[in-house]
Design a protein around this motif. Structure first.
Motif, mmCIF file in Angstrom:
data_model
loop_
_atom_site.group_PDB
_atom_site.id
_atom_site.type_symbol
_atom_site.label_atom_id
_atom_site.label_comp_id
_atom_site.label_asym_id
_atom_site.label_seq_id
_atom_site.Cartn_x
_atom_site.Cartn_y
_atom_site.Cartn_z
ATOM 1 N N ALA A 1 3.311 8.143 4.683
ATOM 2 C CA ALA A 1 2.517 6.725 3.483
ATOM 3 C C ALA A 1 3.185 6.180 2.830
ATOM 4 O O ALA A 1 3.478 5.054 2.071
ATOM 5 C CB ALA A 1 1.216 7.527 3.155
ATOM 6 N N LEU A 2 4.328 7.247 1.832
ATOM 7 C CA LEU A 2 5.087 6.765 0.516
ATOM 8 C C LEU A 2 6.302 5.650 1.787
ATOM 9 O O LEU A 2 6.738 4.522 0.656
ATOM 10 C CB LEU A 2 6.253 7.065 0.588
ATOM 11 N N GLN A 3 6.413 6.611 3.381
ATOM 12 C CA GLN A 3 7.363 5.281 3.759
ATOM 13 C C GLN A 3 6.600 4.518 3.949
ATOM 14 O O GLN A 3 8.120 3.289 4.100
ATOM 15 C CB GLN A 3 8.372 5.969 4.671
ATOM 16 N N LEU A 4 5.850 4.076 4.654
ATOM 17 C CA LEU A 4 5.852 3.220 5.327
ATOM 18 C C LEU A 4 5.402 2.123 3.486
ATOM 19 O O LEU A 4 5.646 0.926 4.050
ATOM 20 C CB LEU A 4 4.082 3.146 6.097
ATOM 21 N N ALA A 5 4.825 2.361 2.856
ATOM 22 C CA ALA A 5 4.329 0.758 1.663
ATOM 23 C C ALA A 5 5.925 1.082 1.001
ATOM 24 O O ALA A 5 6.305 0.614 0.081
ATOM 25 C CB ALA A 5 3.459 2.171 0.975
ATOM 26 N N GLY A 6 6.997 1.713 1.629
ATOM 27 C CA GLY A 6 8.702 1.427 1.018
ATOM 28 C C GLY A 6 8.719 1.940 -0.398
ATOM 29 O O GLY A 6 9.416 1.715 -1.538
ATOM 30 N N LEU A 7 8.405 3.285 -0.175
ATOM 31 C CA LEU A 7 8.582 4.166 -1.618
ATOM 32 C C LEU A 7 8.569 5.401 -1.718
ATOM 33 O O LEU A 7 9.003 5.961 -2.255
ATOM 34 C CB LEU A 7 6.871 4.302 -2.358
ATOM 35 N N SER A 8 9.613 5.517 -0.769
ATOM 36 C CA SER A 8 10.064 6.992 0.178
ATOM 37 C C SER A 8 10.970 7.320 -1.143
ATOM 38 O O SER A 8 12.025 8.436 -0.876
ATOM 39 C CB SER A 8 10.346 6.797 1.491
ATOM 40 N N GLN A 9 11.648 6.627 -1.943
ATOM 41 C CA GLN A 9 13.179 7.128 -2.235
ATOM 42 C C GLN A 9 12.760 7.356 -3.625
ATOM 43 O O GLN A 9 14.148 7.041 -4.748
ATOM 44 C CB GLN A 9 13.687 5.676 -2.272
ATOM 45 N N THR A 10 11.808 6.971 -4.768
ATOM 46 C CA THR A 10 11.040 6.961 -5.849
ATOM 47 C C THR A 10 11.383 8.821 -6.406
ATOM 48 O O THR A 10 11.043 8.788 -8.245
ATOM 49 C CB THR A 10 9.674 7.070 -5.659
ATOM 50 N N ILE B 1 -10.126 -1.031 2.919
ATOM 51 C CA ILE B 1 -10.228 -2.742 1.943
ATOM 52 C C ILE B 1 -9.295 -2.673 0.961
ATOM 53 O O ILE B 1 -8.986 -1.779 0.476
ATOM 54 C CB ILE B 1 -11.698 -1.775 1.052
ATOM 55 N N LEU B 2 -8.732 -4.174 0.511
ATOM 56 C CA LEU B 2 -7.158 -3.604 0.085
ATOM 57 C C LEU B 2 -8.095 -5.696 -0.451
ATOM 58 O O LEU B 2 -8.379 -6.832 -0.059
ATOM 59 C CB LEU B 2 -6.655 -4.336 0.352
ATOM 60 N N ASP B 3 -8.265 -5.193 -1.830
ATOM 61 C CA ASP B 3 -9.089 -6.103 -2.945
ATOM 62 C C ASP B 3 -7.079 -7.120 -3.785
ATOM 63 O O ASP B 3 -6.226 -6.132 -4.364
ATOM 64 C CB ASP B 3 -9.371 -5.657 -4.586
ATOM 65 N N GLU B 4 -6.890 -8.255 -3.126
ATOM 66 C CA GLU B 4 -5.552 -8.499 -3.716
ATOM 67 C C GLU B 4 -4.462 -7.769 -3.557
ATOM 68 O O GLU B 4 -3.628 -7.477 -4.876
ATOM 69 C CB GLU B 4 -6.448 -9.517 -5.145
ATOM 70 N N PRO B 5 -4.442 -7.290 -2.520
ATOM 71 C CA PRO B 5 -2.991 -5.744 -2.007
ATOM 72 C C PRO B 5 -1.907 -6.987 -2.442
ATOM 73 O O PRO B 5 -0.729 -5.618 -2.587
ATOM 74 C CB PRO B 5 -3.472 -5.621 -0.675
ATOM 75 N N VAL B 6 -1.325 -8.036 -2.490
ATOM 76 C CA VAL B 6 0.104 -8.654 -2.454
ATOM 77 C C VAL B 6 0.416 -9.223 -4.032
ATOM 78 O O VAL B 6 0.961 -9.695 -4.871
ATOM 79 C CB VAL B 6 0.193 -9.482 -1.610
ATOM 80 N N ASN B 7 -0.528 -8.710 -5.149
ATOM 81 C CA ASN B 7 -0.776 -9.195 -5.986
ATOM 82 C C ASN B 7 0.498 -8.030 -7.927
ATOM 83 O O ASN B 7 1.551 -7.338 -6.749
ATOM 84 C CB ASN B 7 -1.252 -8.792 -7.296
ATOM 85 N N VAL C 1 10.220 -10.814 -0.660
ATOM 86 C CA VAL C 1 10.288 -10.507 0.400
ATOM 87 C C VAL C 1 9.056 -9.262 0.730
ATOM 88 O O VAL C 1 8.576 -8.881 1.473
ATOM 89 C CB VAL C 1 11.141 -9.878 -0.125
ATOM 90 N N GLY C 2 8.393 -8.527 -0.692
ATOM 91 C CA GLY C 2 7.168 -7.648 -0.682
ATOM 92 C C GLY C 2 5.852 -8.108 0.544
ATOM 93 O O GLY C 2 5.742 -7.387 1.110
ATOM 94 N N ILE C 3 6.212 -9.767 0.208
ATOM 95 C CA ILE C 3 4.859 -9.525 0.560
ATOM 96 C C ILE C 3 4.646 -9.737 2.211
ATOM 97 O O ILE C 3 3.623 -9.304 2.854
ATOM 98 C CB ILE C 3 4.406 -11.433 -0.094
ATOM 99 N N ARG C 4 5.969 -10.078 2.677
ATOM 100 C CA ARG C 4 6.483 -10.313 4.172
ATOM 101 C C ARG C 4 6.215 -8.643 4.702
ATOM 102 O O ARG C 4 5.245 -8.739 5.764
ATOM 103 C CB ARG C 4 7.875 -10.832 4.634
ATOM 104 N N GLU C 5 7.316 -7.709 3.549
ATOM 105 C CA GLU C 5 6.951 -6.553 3.905
ATOM 106 C C GLU C 5 5.598 -5.703 4.500
ATOM 107 O O GLU C 5 5.332 -5.456 5.359
ATOM 108 C CB GLU C 5 7.855 -5.819 3.587
ATOM 109 N N LEU C 6 4.646 -6.298 3.067
ATOM 110 C CA LEU C 6 3.305 -5.441 3.448
ATOM 111 C C LEU C 6 2.467 -6.284 4.440
ATOM 112 O O LEU C 6 1.600 -5.890 4.943
ATOM 113 C CB LEU C 6 2.443 -6.037 1.856
#
Length: 307
Positions: free
Chosen positions: A116-125, A155-161, A166-171
């Motif tokens: 999940a962290l990898q998919l969300a781009g947070l695997s290096q935190t 269910i995602l409420d405004e997930p690209v806030n 670039v982040g919006i495109r990745e999501l």
């Protein structure tokens, strides 16, 4: 395609004021459902009812083929969500936050957390505390938490806030992949109409607490999908030529000099030739598609007019 979620006349009142009124919406398994509406329209309130955070005043919710009020706790385990701003244990790392969430949900899998962290781009935190995360990183962590239990419904409420382009495109790519490859069903609200246009299979439009439109994007795109926009030196004369000499009535005057021609039989070349032959100058002539934004404005204005 089977129905995964259905509401029947779902309503919610606060202090005697009805903020959601008899909303009946249908979400099919495996689709991405885009939820559109102005701020304060009732989107978040509906999502909070769907996730069990608040109880409806009236109406019912059917989820995974069961009525939600009968076994809500079991149904919640099959769902992931971000409602409003995600809240975390700020002094803990992203991984530790997800561990606690999965333990609470009863589905702890170390591999699922890392994925999940990898998919969300947070695997290096690493061990970096969440309090040091930017708004965009916290939003990513909220998404990672929502998908860490591999839910059937997301269910995602405004997930690209808080996300940059670039982040919006990745999501966007992530949400599409979750739907197509993982078979998840997604309900996404967003004020960025372009994102819903690019993502959604079906859209629901809510205004003043009422669902005023529920339609597939395929239907939206098929309705007057293309038109020719022409800016002329004399819009009124151009309109006369279209109607009187060419027999075209499916057009609209946008401004004094701008017309949109929706008749599929009319080609750009034929239109240009007809106008020039009638001594009408052309400043520009382009073929365009009606955007989701234009449909949205039409629906909202229609909803306002109808009360």
């Amino acid at each position: 395609m089977s129905i995964l979620l259905r509401t029947n006349k779902l309503s919610k009142s606060f202090k005697g004021k009805e903020v959601v009124s008899e909303v009946s919406m249908t979400i099919k398994k495996g689709e991405i459902y885009g939820f559109l509406g102005p701020n304060g329209a009732g989107k978040t309130t509906i999502m909070r009812m769907l996730t069990g955070l608040i109880q409806p005043t009236k109406g019912s919710i059917e989820l995974f083929g069961s009525m939600m009020n009968r076994n809500a706790s079991e149904l919640m385990k099959r769902m992931g969500s971000i409602i409003e701003y995600p809240i975390f244990y700020d002094h803990l790392s992203a991984h530790k936050n997800l561990e606690l969430h999965c333990e609470y949900m009863g589905c702890y899998e170390p591999k699922a957390i890392s994925e999940a962290l990898q998919l969300a781009g947070l695997s290096q935190t690493g061990n970096k505390p969440v309090k040091a995360f930017s708004l965009g990183m916290k939003q990513r962590l909220g998404i990672a938490r929502a998908i860490s239990t591999k839910p059937e419904l997301l269910i995602l409420d405004e997930p690209v806030n808080g996300m940059d382009p670039v982040g919006i495109r990745e999501l966007r790519g992530l949400f599409t992949m979750l739907s197509k490859e993982y078979g998840m069903t997604l309900l996404i609200s967003s004020h960025i109409l372009q994102e819903i246009d690019l993502l959604a299979d079906t859209i629901g439009v809510i205004h003043n607490g009422k669902l005023i439109e529920e339609v597939t994007m395929e239907q939206v795109r098929s309705e007057h999908a293309d038109y020719i926009e022409v800016i002329t030196t004399d819009g009124r004369l151009a309109a006369f030529v279209l109607e009187d000499k060419l027999g075209i009535v499916n057009f609209k005057m946008m401004e004094d000099h701008t017309l949109r021609v929706y008749d599929p039989r009319m080609t750009a070349a034929e239109l240009a030739r007809s106008l020039v032959l009638n001594d009408i100058g052309i400043e520009s002539l382009t073929r365009k598609s009606i955007s989701l934004e234009e449909h949205f404005v039409k629906w909202i204005q229609g909803g306002s007019d109808n009360g």
